[in-house]
Write a protein that holds these residues in place. Sequence first.
Motif, PDB file in Angstrom:
ATOM      1  N   GLN A 161      -3.173  -4.815  -5.363  1.00 29.80           N
ATOM      2  CA  GLN A 161      -3.475  -5.949  -5.503  1.00 29.80           C
ATOM      3  C   GLN A 161      -2.453  -6.882  -6.461  1.00 29.80           C
ATOM      4  N   SER A 162      -1.582  -6.192  -7.564  1.00 26.67           N
ATOM      5  CA  SER A 162      -0.721  -6.799  -8.346  1.00 26.67           C
ATOM      6  C   SER A 162       0.518  -7.190  -7.533  1.00 26.67           C
ATOM      7  N   ALA A 163       1.004  -5.925  -6.678  1.00 23.82           N
ATOM      8  CA  ALA A 163       2.050  -6.149  -5.611  1.00 23.82           C
ATOM      9  C   ALA A 163       1.876  -7.323  -4.743  1.00 23.82           C
ATOM     10  N   LEU A 164       0.752  -7.547  -4.070  1.00 24.15           N
ATOM     11  CA  LEU A 164       0.459  -8.747  -3.380  1.00 24.15           C
ATOM     12  C   LEU A 164       0.369 -10.091  -3.933  1.00 24.15           C
ATOM     13  N   GLU A 165      -0.160 -10.093  -5.038  1.00 23.27           N
ATOM     14  CA  GLU A 165      -0.381 -11.555  -5.787  1.00 23.27           C
ATOM     15  C   GLU A 165       1.119 -11.937  -6.496  1.00 23.27           C
ATOM     16  N   MET A 166       1.742 -10.768  -6.948  1.00 16.84           N
ATOM     17  CA  MET A 166       3.011 -11.143  -7.537  1.00 16.84           C
ATOM     18  C   MET A 166       4.281 -11.207  -6.559  1.00 16.84           C
ATOM     19  N   ARG A 167       3.855 -10.938  -5.185  1.00 20.70           N
ATOM     20  CA  ARG A 167       4.788 -10.987  -4.101  1.00 20.70           C
ATOM     21  C   ARG A 167       6.117  -9.931  -4.607  1.00 20.70           C
ATOM     22  N   GLN A 168       5.569  -8.858  -4.685  1.00 18.49           N
ATOM     23  CA  GLN A 168       6.732  -7.846  -5.083  1.00 18.49           C
ATOM     24  C   GLN A 168       7.297  -7.060  -3.805  1.00 18.49           C
ATOM     25  N   VAL A 169       6.443  -7.215  -2.616  1.00 15.50           N
ATOM     26  CA  VAL A 169       7.035  -6.524  -1.546  1.00 15.50           C
ATOM     27  C   VAL A 169       7.942  -7.432  -0.680  1.00 15.50           C
ATOM     28  N   TYR A 194       9.161  -1.786  -1.770  1.00 13.16           N
ATOM     29  CA  TYR A 194       8.252  -2.220  -3.189  1.00 13.16           C
ATOM     30  C   TYR A 194       8.897  -1.289  -4.168  1.00 13.16           C
ATOM     31  N   ILE A 195       9.088  -1.925  -5.484  1.00 15.53           N
ATOM     32  CA  ILE A 195       9.559  -0.984  -6.575  1.00 15.53           C
ATOM     33  C   ILE A 195       8.625  -1.048  -7.739  1.00 15.53           C
ATOM     34  N   ILE A 196       8.201   0.286  -8.232  1.00 12.14           N
ATOM     35  CA  ILE A 196       7.450   0.300  -9.450  1.00 12.14           C
ATOM     36  C   ILE A 196       8.207   0.439 -10.548  1.00 12.14           C
ATOM     37  N   GLN A 197       8.281  -0.496 -11.599  1.00 15.28           N
ATOM     38  CA  GLN A 197       9.439  -0.683 -12.676  1.00 15.28           C
ATOM     39  C   GLN A 197       8.901   0.317 -13.662  1.00 15.28           C
ATOM     40  N   ASP A 198       9.794   0.536 -14.444  1.00 13.24           N
ATOM     41  CA  ASP A 198      10.006   1.768 -15.583  1.00 13.24           C
ATOM     42  C   ASP A 198       8.724   1.451 -16.621  1.00 13.24           C
ATOM     43  N   ARG A 214      -0.411  -1.159   4.681  1.00 16.53           N
ATOM     44  CA  ARG A 214      -1.618  -1.880   5.502  1.00 16.53           C
ATOM     45  C   ARG A 214      -1.912  -3.116   4.989  1.00 16.53           C
ATOM     46  N   ALA A 215      -2.019  -3.281   3.654  1.00 18.10           N
ATOM     47  CA  ALA A 215      -2.573  -4.272   2.887  1.00 18.10           C
ATOM     48  C   ALA A 215      -1.860  -5.659   3.461  1.00 18.10           C
ATOM     49  N   TYR A 216      -0.354  -5.383   3.266  1.00 12.61           N
ATOM     50  CA  TYR A 216       0.759  -6.423   3.391  1.00 12.61           C
ATOM     51  C   TYR A 216       0.693  -6.908   4.819  1.00 12.61           C
TER      52      TYR A 216
END
Length: 564
Positions: free
Chosen positions: A430-438, A447-451, A474-476
């Motif tokens: 949800q966070s990745a899609l809302e913040m357009r991190q993909v 997609y990168i998970i930050q430290d 799948r969500a994207y």
Amino acid sequence: MYVEDVKEEFYQFLSGKRISIIVHYDIDSICTCKILQTLLQFSHTIYTLEVVAGLEHVREAYLNHAPDCKYFVLINCCGTVDIVEFLEPEEDVTFFVLDSHRPTDLCNIFSNGQVRLLSSPEEDGQVPEFADVFREDEDDSDEEGSDDDENEQGTKRRRSNDDRALPEERILRRRERRKWEENRNRILFEYSQFTYYNKASALFMYNLAWKLNRDDKDLLWLAIVALSEQMTFAKIENTTYVLEAGSLQAHATRLQNRSNDAEVKTSLKVYIERDLRLVLYRHWTVEASLKYSMHTACKLRLWSQRGDKKLQQLLADMGLPLVQSRQTYRSMELQLRKEFQGKLQELAEKYELGDVLLTTFALQYGYGHKFLATDIVYAMNSILECTTNKSRKECFNLALQCLSRNKNEILYQGIERAKQVTQILFKTVQSALEMRQVVSAGPFFYYIIQDGCVDWQMFSQQHVLLLLAQFILRAYVSGSKNKKASAMPLLVSAPCDLISGDCMIVGIPPLCENSPKNFFGKAFEQAADRTGCETYCDYFDTSYFRLPTKHRTRFIDALTALLS
């Protein structure tokens, strides 16, 4: 070399000998190991057990046991590497390899007997001919001898006709050698360009138990859990799962018919059924399971406000009051529980849910305990990868105990932890899609998970990161207006060691491809060669890669250029 008669050349051969079992740290390996342990008890075979998570762990385990042991059984590890070159064993050491990772290393296939594969040639696809990849000639020695002859005869003014022909013969031999090497490189690339999985190793071990007439419902359940793990993590094609499930169903029917009536009522029952694609819904609330399951979350886009309203409308159309949907499934009214699956099927077309059912197996003993095979998979994976303050061996033993009928408290603890993992996965997506991190890199998404991520340690585990990658893709795709999104693979990176500053990367194939074969293993290797950065590929599955975080941007750029 392949073992043709498993009963004689493997089980009877090892009977009474001291062996060392080296087991990979995953669910299929645990199930395979438990079946093998049961069989070894019947033959009174002494064994030691080592749990490994990477190639270096295998080397350490081998060096520890090599002085006292000459027979090693490798479960889901080292089948894809040249074992003799990697471990440098003595000539009297023998390795039996049961590995579902593919492709199998050709040196292991063409071994003279020191490496023995517990699989069939058909399971390895199109294996190249020996003469196409290995060549025994004396070209180099001939060339050296010819050079020496020329030096000795350099002072002579006359050369015989044979001497004049030597340079031409060498040119022809070199040309032939060059053509052979080009053909060899092409064949090797075609053979090893994809990383994929064969059917679960536990299925092989269960078939051995059946041939030995040592099989029972407990061992059958272990094979079912291993197959369900491959289906849950999309390691095999759906057709493969259906075929193997049919075979296991036949075994379940046979074993059930062998039981007496009293045992059927009070003891263990294993049967196949069509059930909902909802995560742990029998041990959770209906509302939570609908919201956090990957299938329904992506179909209804439940990370958005509109999707949340759709969920509430779905529950209303099902006639399911919020009070009932927000308490555990077992506490719901009996009539609502009976109607739940049927009503969800009826509304699937209206809400574009697709096929909400999947073929799975259930285990029931007594009158109260019922578990789906997928429930066990989620519970075991959470124990293996999401248990803090415990060593790898302790987690391995807990997962082993999770498969025992008299250790229900461990299983329920794993289920509760699996619920937390499922919620974290959903919130991360949800966070990745809302913040357009993909981000689109051209030939793939990443997609990168930050430290600074709170749950980075959980995402440093292979299967949790794989689930996250599959959920994000799948969500994207479900919310993207780009028609080509379904044809794009995805790369996900997460920190795996803050002290050393390393990160882990996993790549998954596009959604439009029915085959789970993964090309990222070879691509990672070539991108690392192009950048020249320090990498650490210690995983048995080459679709995972480890490198310093500071080189990640350069590595992704090289991968983009390579795949463009």
